[in-house]
Design an enzyme around this catalytic site. Structure first.
Site, mmCIF file in Angstrom:
data_model
loop_
_atom_site.group_PDB
_atom_site.id
_atom_site.type_symbol
_atom_site.label_atom_id
_atom_site.label_comp_id
_atom_site.label_asym_id
_atom_site.label_seq_id
_atom_site.Cartn_x
_atom_site.Cartn_y
_atom_site.Cartn_z
ATOM 1 N N TYR A 50 -12.852 -1.449 11.924
ATOM 2 C CA TYR A 50 -11.556 -0.820 11.919
ATOM 3 C C TYR A 50 -10.801 -1.164 12.980
ATOM 4 O O TYR A 50 -9.664 -1.620 12.977
ATOM 5 C CB TYR A 50 -11.446 0.540 11.254
ATOM 6 N N GLY A 106 0.811 -1.100 -0.051
ATOM 7 C CA GLY A 106 -0.176 -0.112 -0.096
ATOM 8 C C GLY A 106 0.805 1.185 0.008
ATOM 9 O O GLY A 106 0.759 2.362 0.877
#
Ligand SMILES: NC(=O)c1ccc[n+]([C@@H]2O[C@H](COP(=O)([O-])OP(=O)(O)OC[C@H]3O[C@@H](n4cnc5c(N)ncnc54)[C@H](OP(=O)(O)O)[C@@H]3O)[C@@H](O)[C@H]2O)c1
Length: 264
Positions: A154, A14
């Protein structure tokens, strides 16, 4: 302290934007052969070009692969069969009331935020141990310790990463491989800019909005501003260096003092 990673290969998942991109730049500056990853070839090339303009002679490899899938992990392994440093940075977040998060969203968050890094560690850790050196860093979050009401899924994935890193560090005991997690606080990335702007539409400039955000939503912050991606990258780089050899199984904070506990 001079961190020199010449001769080392570092994979940062990422890394087309945000913390991952800043980390890739930091590794390139430290002389590592740096592997950039994201899902989109054009974004990868833009990221690599940006680093090349900032770091002359940067040794970069780009690999387009979705690390939330086994196929994506295999693509990475095919292109880069061995790494000395693995930074599991890829992560997604979303603001959804906890009782409205459907099963498939819970699964998606686990696949992208947790399983991706577990799978890559499984692929790369044995080789590191055989060679007697390796560094694995999981990019967790302050929300690992202080579950956010609007992002429970999350937060849960980020809490899981602390245990994953600790468990892998135990598995790597005595091998020269360290495994740690890093806990950033709110960091100035495009995603957080959108999140804060949506949360505080009345605020004037973004600078005012970010200060209001910290005052209202992170009142315990000692930094009183968003963190810069390169400030997070600095800690990741240290945790990936030769110099951090006695730091393993640890949860390292770079959250501007927001967490009030004396230890993570
Ligand atoms: N920003 C913050 O305030 C903050 C605070 C604490 C922790 N963190 C953590 O820090 C990490 C980075 O966050 P960020 O805000 O810098 O992220 P970001 O700016 O949103 O960038 C996310 C990166 O992940 C890539 N990505 C997303 N899904 C992917 C997938 N399935 N496979 C491969 N790459 C994928 C994106 O690449 P493409 O879109 O080009 O594919 C992009 O490069 C995350 O783990 C996040 O949870 C962030």
């Amino acid at each position: 302290m001079h961190i020199d990673l010449a001769g080392r290969t570092a994979l940062i998942t990422g890394s087309t934007a945000g913390i991952g991109l800043a980390t890739a730049e930091a590794f390139a500056r430290a002389g590592a052969r740096t592997v950039l990853n994201g899902r989109d070839e054009a974004r990868l090339q833009a990221a690599a070009n940006k680093i090349r303009t900032l770091v002359s002679g940067a040794d970069l490899i780009t690999v387009a692969a979705d690390v939330s899938t086994a196929e994506g992990a295999q693509i990475l392994l095919d292109v880069v069969p061995a790494v000395d440093v693995l930074v599991n940075n890829t992560g997604i977040f979303a603001s959804t009331p906890v009782l409205e998060i459907p099963d498939d969203e819970w699964h998606r968050f686990f696949e992208v935020n947790v399983i991706s890094g577990v799978r890559l560690a499984r692929n790369y850790l044995p080789g590191m141990a055989e060679r007697g050196f390796g560094r694995i860093v999981f990019v967790s979050s302050e929300t690992a310790v202080d579950t956010p009401l609007d992002m429970v899924h999350y937060g849960v994935t980020k809490t899981a990463l602390l245990a994953v890193a600790r468990g892998l560090a135990k598995a790597a005991a005595g091998t020269g491989v360290t495994v740690n997690s890093v806990l950033p606080g709110p960091t100035h990335t495009e995603g957080i800019e959108e999140y804060i702007t949506a949360l505080l539409p009345e605020a004037g400039t973004f600078d005012e909005a970010q200060r209001d955000f910290i005052a209202q939503y992170r009142p315990t912050s000692l930094l009183k501003r968003l963190i810069r991606p390169e400030e997070v990258a600095n800690l990741i780089l240290f945790a990936s260096s030769e110099q951090s050899s006695a730091t393993t199984g640890a949860a390292l904070k770079v959250e501007g003092g927001t967490l009030t506990s004396l230890v993570p």
